[in-house]
Design a protein around this motif. Structure first.
Motif, PDB file in Angstrom:
ATOM      1  N   GLN A  91     -10.199   0.598   4.431  1.00  0.00           N
ATOM      2  CA  GLN A  91      -8.885   0.141   4.004  1.00  0.00           C
ATOM      3  C   GLN A  91      -7.904   1.270   4.201  1.00  0.00           C
ATOM      4  OE1 GLN A  91      -9.521  -1.058   0.024  1.00  0.00           O
ATOM      5  NE2 GLN A  91     -10.580  -2.917   0.603  1.00  0.00           N
ATOM      6  N   MET A  92      -6.765   0.908   4.791  1.00  0.00           N
ATOM      7  CA  MET A  92      -5.803   1.938   5.169  1.00  0.00           C
ATOM      8  C   MET A  92      -4.387   1.442   4.976  1.00  0.00           C
ATOM      9  SD  MET A  92      -5.719   3.913   8.758  1.00  0.00           S
ATOM     10  CE  MET A  92      -5.194   5.586   8.743  1.00  0.00           C
ATOM     11  N   LEU A  93      -3.504   2.345   4.560  1.00  0.00           N
ATOM     12  CA  LEU A  93      -2.071   2.087   4.468  1.00  0.00           C
ATOM     13  C   LEU A  93      -1.379   3.056   5.409  1.00  0.00           C
ATOM     14  CD1 LEU A  93       0.574   0.991   3.193  1.00  0.00           C
ATOM     15  CD2 LEU A  93       0.307   2.767   1.437  1.00  0.00           C
ATOM     16  N   VAL A  94      -0.567   2.528   6.329  1.00  0.00           N
ATOM     17  CA  VAL A  94       0.201   3.357   7.253  1.00  0.00           C
ATOM     18  C   VAL A  94       1.676   3.057   7.023  1.00  0.00           C
ATOM     19  CG1 VAL A  94       0.697   3.915   9.661  1.00  0.00           C
ATOM     20  CG2 VAL A  94      -1.649   3.359   8.962  1.00  0.00           C
ATOM     21  N   ILE A  95       2.445   4.095   6.736  1.00  0.00           N
ATOM     22  CA  ILE A  95       3.892   3.955   6.566  1.00  0.00           C
ATOM     23  C   ILE A  95       4.545   4.820   7.633  1.00  0.00           C
ATOM     24  CG2 ILE A  95       5.864   4.227   5.026  1.00  0.00           C
ATOM     25  CD1 ILE A  95       3.854   4.165   2.671  1.00  0.00           C
ATOM     26  N   ASP A  96       5.174   4.163   8.590  1.00  0.00           N
ATOM     27  CA  ASP A  96       5.865   4.876   9.664  1.00  0.00           C
ATOM     28  C   ASP A  96       7.367   4.779   9.412  1.00  0.00           C
ATOM     29  OD1 ASP A  96       6.348   6.285  11.961  1.00  0.00           O
ATOM     30  OD2 ASP A  96       5.895   4.640  13.328  1.00  0.00           O
ATOM     31  N   GLU A  97       8.091   5.812   9.826  1.00  0.00           N
ATOM     32  CA  GLU A  97       9.541   5.860   9.626  1.00  0.00           C
ATOM     33  C   GLU A  97       9.885   5.750   8.144  1.00  0.00           C
ATOM     34  OE1 GLU A  97      11.797   6.494  11.936  1.00  0.00           O
ATOM     35  OE2 GLU A  97      10.547   6.312  13.716  1.00  0.00           O
ATOM     36  N   ALA A  98       9.142   6.459   7.317  1.00  0.00           N
ATOM     37  CA  ALA A  98       9.344   6.385   5.868  1.00  0.00           C
ATOM     38  C   ALA A  98      10.776   6.747   5.477  1.00  0.00           C
ATOM     39  CB  ALA A  98       8.352   7.304   5.160  1.00  0.00           C
ATOM     40  N   PRO A 137      -5.165  -1.649  -3.149  1.00  0.00           N
ATOM     41  CA  PRO A 137      -6.282  -0.952  -3.792  1.00  0.00           C
ATOM     42  C   PRO A 137      -6.041   0.561  -3.761  1.00  0.00           C
ATOM     43  CG  PRO A 137      -7.061  -2.374  -2.004  1.00  0.00           C
ATOM     44  CD  PRO A 137      -5.579  -2.385  -1.971  1.00  0.00           C
ATOM     45  N   THR A 138      -6.452   1.242  -4.805  1.00  0.00           N
ATOM     46  CA  THR A 138      -6.234   2.695  -4.845  1.00  0.00           C
ATOM     47  C   THR A 138      -7.231   3.442  -3.964  1.00  0.00           C
ATOM     48  OG1 THR A 138      -7.613   2.838  -6.821  1.00  0.00           O
ATOM     49  CG2 THR A 138      -5.223   2.670  -7.150  1.00  0.00           C
ATOM     50  N   ASP A 139      -8.362   2.826  -3.666  1.00  0.00           N
ATOM     51  CA  ASP A 139      -9.366   3.464  -2.817  1.00  0.00           C
ATOM     52  C   ASP A 139      -9.056   3.137  -1.353  1.00  0.00           C
ATOM     53  OD1 ASP A 139     -11.596   4.871  -2.024  1.00  0.00           O
ATOM     54  OD2 ASP A 139     -12.918   3.130  -2.225  1.00  0.00           O
ATOM     55  N   ARG A 140      -8.210   3.972  -0.742  1.00  0.00           N
ATOM     56  CA  ARG A 140      -7.782   3.723   0.629  1.00  0.00           C
ATOM     57  C   ARG A 140      -7.379   5.044   1.277  1.00  0.00           C
ATOM     58  NH1 ARG A 140      -3.231   2.440  -2.498  1.00  0.00           N
ATOM     59  NH2 ARG A 140      -1.547   3.905  -2.067  1.00  0.00           N
ATOM     60  N   GLN A 141      -7.261   5.010   2.586  1.00  0.00           N
ATOM     61  CA  GLN A 141      -6.706   6.143   3.325  1.00  0.00           C
ATOM     62  C   GLN A 141      -5.236   5.830   3.573  1.00  0.00           C
ATOM     63  OE1 GLN A 141      -8.599   6.967   7.065  1.00  0.00           O
ATOM     64  NE2 GLN A 141      -7.247   8.665   7.530  1.00  0.00           N
ATOM     65  N   THR A 142      -4.376   6.820   3.389  1.00  0.00           N
ATOM     66  CA  THR A 142      -2.938   6.606   3.558  1.00  0.00           C
ATOM     67  C   THR A 142      -2.383   7.586   4.573  1.00  0.00           C
ATOM     68  OG1 THR A 142      -2.740   5.876   1.263  1.00  0.00           O
ATOM     69  CG2 THR A 142      -0.711   6.528   2.370  1.00  0.00           C
TER      70      THR A 142
END
Length: 120
Positions: free
Chosen positions: A1-8, A28-33
């Motif tokens: 599970q991953m969260l990617v934020i581009d152009e933050a 979920p808190t258990d993720r790669q960001t």
């Protein structure tokens, strides 16, 4: 599970800070960001603290430099009436395209496609 934020930085500049917070809280808190931003503002740092649970790894490019561009690069812009923009762009490109490398920025992907069709 991953969260990617581009152009933050742009997302926050456009007023989506509360939306981003709501999205992050729902995940979920258990993720790669991964958070990408051209600038490190206080809002971007706050978003990083909120979205990244462990100690974040900061990756910067030439942070110690006083200028963001190399000395051999010339930047410029022209302000003109909208009905004259294409003619001015065409004339400029026709005059300099064989002598120099030129990068032109447009406001949208559709604009890039449209001008690409016209110029090619």
């Amino acid at each position: 599970q991953m969260l990617v934020i581009d152009e933050a930085d742009r997302i926050l500049d456009l007023g989506f800070e509360e939306d981003m917070r709501a999205i992050i809280k729902a995940l979920p808190t258990d993720r790669q960001t991964a958070l990408f931003s051209a600038t490190q503002t206080k809002n971007v740092q706050d978003l990083a603290r909120l979205s990244i649970r462990s100690t974040p790894v900061y990756v910067g490019v030439a942070d110690q430099d006083q200028q963001a561009t190399v000395d051999s690069l010339t930047q410029g812009y022209v302000v003109c009436p909208s009905d004259q923009r294409f003619l001015l762009l065409f004339t400029f490109l026709k005059k300099y395209h064989k002598k120099k490398k030129i990068m032109v920025f447009f406001s949208s992907c559709n604009s890039v496609k449209y001008h690409s069709e016209l110029l090619n």
